[in-house]
Motif scaffolding. Sequence first.
Motif, mmCIF file in Angstrom:
data_model
loop_
_atom_site.group_PDB
_atom_site.id
_atom_site.type_symbol
_atom_site.label_atom_id
_atom_site.label_comp_id
_atom_site.label_asym_id
_atom_site.label_seq_id
_atom_site.Cartn_x
_atom_site.Cartn_y
_atom_site.Cartn_z
ATOM 1 N N ILE A 110 6.442 3.815 -0.610
ATOM 2 C CA ILE A 110 7.165 3.657 0.649
ATOM 3 C C ILE A 110 8.124 2.482 0.534
ATOM 4 O O ILE A 110 8.027 1.659 -0.389
ATOM 5 N N HIS A 111 9.065 2.385 1.467
ATOM 6 C CA HIS A 111 9.977 1.249 1.469
ATOM 7 C C HIS A 111 9.208 -0.027 1.816
ATOM 8 O O HIS A 111 8.275 -0.003 2.631
ATOM 9 N N LEU A 112 9.632 -1.125 1.218
ATOM 10 C CA LEU A 112 8.977 -2.404 1.468
ATOM 11 C C LEU A 112 9.001 -2.748 2.957
ATOM 12 O O LEU A 112 8.032 -3.312 3.484
ATOM 13 N N GLU A 113 10.076 -2.416 3.637
ATOM 14 C CA GLU A 113 10.166 -2.712 5.071
ATOM 15 C C GLU A 113 9.027 -2.051 5.836
ATOM 16 O O GLU A 113 8.451 -2.643 6.754
ATOM 17 N N ARG A 114 8.690 -0.831 5.457
ATOM 18 C CA ARG A 114 7.604 -0.106 6.134
ATOM 19 C C ARG A 114 6.258 -0.773 5.875
ATOM 20 O O ARG A 114 5.412 -0.862 6.778
ATOM 21 N N GLU A 115 6.039 -1.225 4.632
ATOM 22 C CA GLU A 115 4.789 -1.921 4.307
ATOM 23 C C GLU A 115 4.687 -3.230 5.085
ATOM 24 O O GLU A 115 3.606 -3.600 5.572
ATOM 25 N N LEU A 116 5.802 -3.954 5.209
ATOM 26 C CA LEU A 116 5.796 -5.215 5.966
ATOM 27 C C LEU A 116 5.503 -4.970 7.445
ATOM 28 O O LEU A 116 4.794 -5.760 8.084
ATOM 29 N N LYS A 117 6.044 -3.888 8.003
ATOM 30 C CA LYS A 117 5.764 -3.549 9.401
ATOM 31 C C LYS A 117 4.272 -3.304 9.613
ATOM 32 O O LYS A 117 3.699 -3.694 10.628
ATOM 33 N N GLN A 118 3.652 -2.640 8.621
ATOM 34 C CA GLN A 118 2.226 -2.370 8.723
ATOM 35 C C GLN A 118 1.426 -3.678 8.707
ATOM 36 O O GLN A 118 0.442 -3.830 9.444
ATOM 37 N N VAL A 119 1.852 -4.620 7.884
ATOM 38 C CA VAL A 119 1.193 -5.928 7.835
ATOM 39 C C VAL A 119 1.359 -6.643 9.175
ATOM 40 O O VAL A 119 0.408 -7.235 9.719
ATOM 41 N N SER A 156 2.103 2.141 -1.269
ATOM 42 C CA SER A 156 1.479 1.857 0.018
ATOM 43 C C SER A 156 0.185 1.081 -0.196
ATOM 44 O O SER A 156 -0.430 1.148 -1.253
ATOM 45 N N PHE A 157 -0.211 0.315 0.823
ATOM 46 C CA PHE A 157 -1.402 -0.531 0.755
ATOM 47 C C PHE A 157 -1.298 -1.586 -0.344
ATOM 48 O O PHE A 157 -2.286 -1.938 -0.973
ATOM 49 N N LEU A 158 -0.101 -2.075 -0.585
ATOM 50 C CA LEU A 158 0.072 -3.139 -1.575
ATOM 51 C C LEU A 158 -0.155 -4.506 -0.945
ATOM 52 O O LEU A 158 -0.847 -5.357 -1.519
ATOM 53 N N LEU A 159 0.398 -4.729 0.254
ATOM 54 C CA LEU A 159 0.348 -6.048 0.894
ATOM 55 C C LEU A 159 -0.668 -6.124 2.033
ATOM 56 O O LEU A 159 -1.323 -7.152 2.213
ATOM 57 N N GLN A 160 -0.794 -5.055 2.793
ATOM 58 C CA GLN A 160 -1.646 -5.108 3.981
ATOM 59 C C GLN A 160 -3.106 -5.453 3.672
ATOM 60 O O GLN A 160 -3.706 -6.272 4.367
ATOM 61 N N PRO A 161 -3.718 -4.853 2.616
ATOM 62 C CA PRO A 161 -5.103 -5.242 2.311
ATOM 63 C C PRO A 161 -5.239 -6.723 1.938
ATOM 64 O O PRO A 161 -6.279 -7.330 2.188
ATOM 65 N N LEU A 162 -4.186 -7.293 1.330
ATOM 66 C CA LEU A 162 -4.240 -8.710 0.965
ATOM 67 C C LEU A 162 -4.202 -9.590 2.220
ATOM 68 O O LEU A 162 -4.894 -10.608 2.291
ATOM 69 N N ALA A 163 -3.380 -9.184 3.185
ATOM 70 C CA ALA A 163 -3.345 -9.925 4.449
ATOM 71 C C ALA A 163 -4.691 -9.817 5.164
ATOM 72 O O ALA A 163 -5.191 -10.786 5.739
ATOM 73 N N GLU A 164 -5.283 -8.633 5.125
ATOM 74 C CA GLU A 164 -6.605 -8.435 5.728
ATOM 75 C C GLU A 164 -7.644 -9.329 5.064
ATOM 76 O O GLU A 164 -8.503 -9.927 5.735
#
Length: 455
Positions: free
Chosen positions: A282-291, A324-332
């Motif tokens: 996915i686009h990085l912007e979408r991953e950041l929005k999820q975070v 996908s799920f590259l950054l959000q799990p790390l923030a969690e």
Amino acid sequence: MNLTSLRRRFILEVMLVIMAMTAGIGIIYIVESRTEAAPLQFFLGLVFTLAIVGVIWLFLDPDTHAARQSDELLKIASKTSDAMREGLTPEAAQTICELLLPATPAMAIAITDRKVILGYAGYNARNNQPGRAIRTTATHGTLEDGMPRVLHNTLDIGLPASSARISAAIIQPLFIGSNIAGTLKFYYRRSSQLSQTQQSLAYGFAELLSTQMAAHELENQIKLTTSMELKALQAQINPHFLFNTINTIASLIRTDPTKARELLREFAVFYRSTLEDANDLIHLERELKQVERYIGFEVARFGEDRLELVVDVDPDMLDMSVPSFLLQPLAENCVKHAMRAEGKLTITIDGHIEEEYIVLRVSDDGIGMSEEAIANMMSKESDTGLGIAVKNVLDRIHGYYGAESSMAVTSELDKGTVITFTLNRAIAEGEKEGYLEGDDLQVSTVPSIPEPIVE
């Protein structure tokens, strides 16, 4: 020529050889015994001559030769496929070199990855054991530009003095998709052996190995994607997070209805994205929005005085593709494990472009980790800490962006943790053909190998 015809020709060859041997023995017997049997001797001589002519004709027949060669190559292809069930391991590479050597006039055959020799068979094998670093300049050149090379002297090959008997070589790159994964090398005693047939043979075997490597990598990606999807959903859709968020929204319905409605909408979008993005780039912007959505729920739960997210990413990176799920799990993970009993936790996501790479960093100023905890987290068997094993994330990064991409974890107790991704920029931007089409992963199993450089 089909298999039945080939068998018939083989039977005919055996019969002609037996006839020639029998006639020859008969002629020798008549001569040695000095028997007067001129007609018989003439007949045996005729049979012997015709049998020898027949054998020679069958061996020189182009169809027979081509059929034999095709049959031999098919057998080798089948055996290389069996050897590569676990990918291009050193054991598989050594087996393949030993299979290929008798099928060519080459005096040595080698297979390498990007750094070391994986397999070697033939002349001077003692000095070219698997695991040794690549030494030839021509091999480094092919690994750099992905171009095949046909080399007509030792100087161009860049061989050490111990390999002086080798005077020519063909070097073919091995690809996984558009990533250069290694080389297949044929070494010859004389430059005159570098025929078009040998070049075609080297090209064909390189394509065969590249296809098998790509197929194995695709199989791994499917396994990793499935595993990541299950782990991601387990990490995201868990009772604690679900109930905590619902309770937070419920408490806001009385005190701040507008905020409650906003969170409820975001909550629906968050879970829809979680399900839709389970196995996509996915686009990085979408991953950041999820975070940002996830941290928004946690800020509503803990309060702005306890948690903050800072995003500082180069705008040119927002439309680049990431798993996908590259950054959000790390923030969690930061929220779950880095928060102190008191005080504010700041999670920072920053990203910038460094020539051929993009760099993404997730950092916090929390409690940090010991070296032992980092080692345990990086273990392939780890299923704690990040929720999704970091080693599994690293495998996905290598699968998408190539082995040159990396992930690094640094931490200091009472000061915080930093996780840094260094990713291939061309692939993230979708510039490497065969990898990205929109937001979907496309794995090319048949590499496109360019025309060789003749030196």
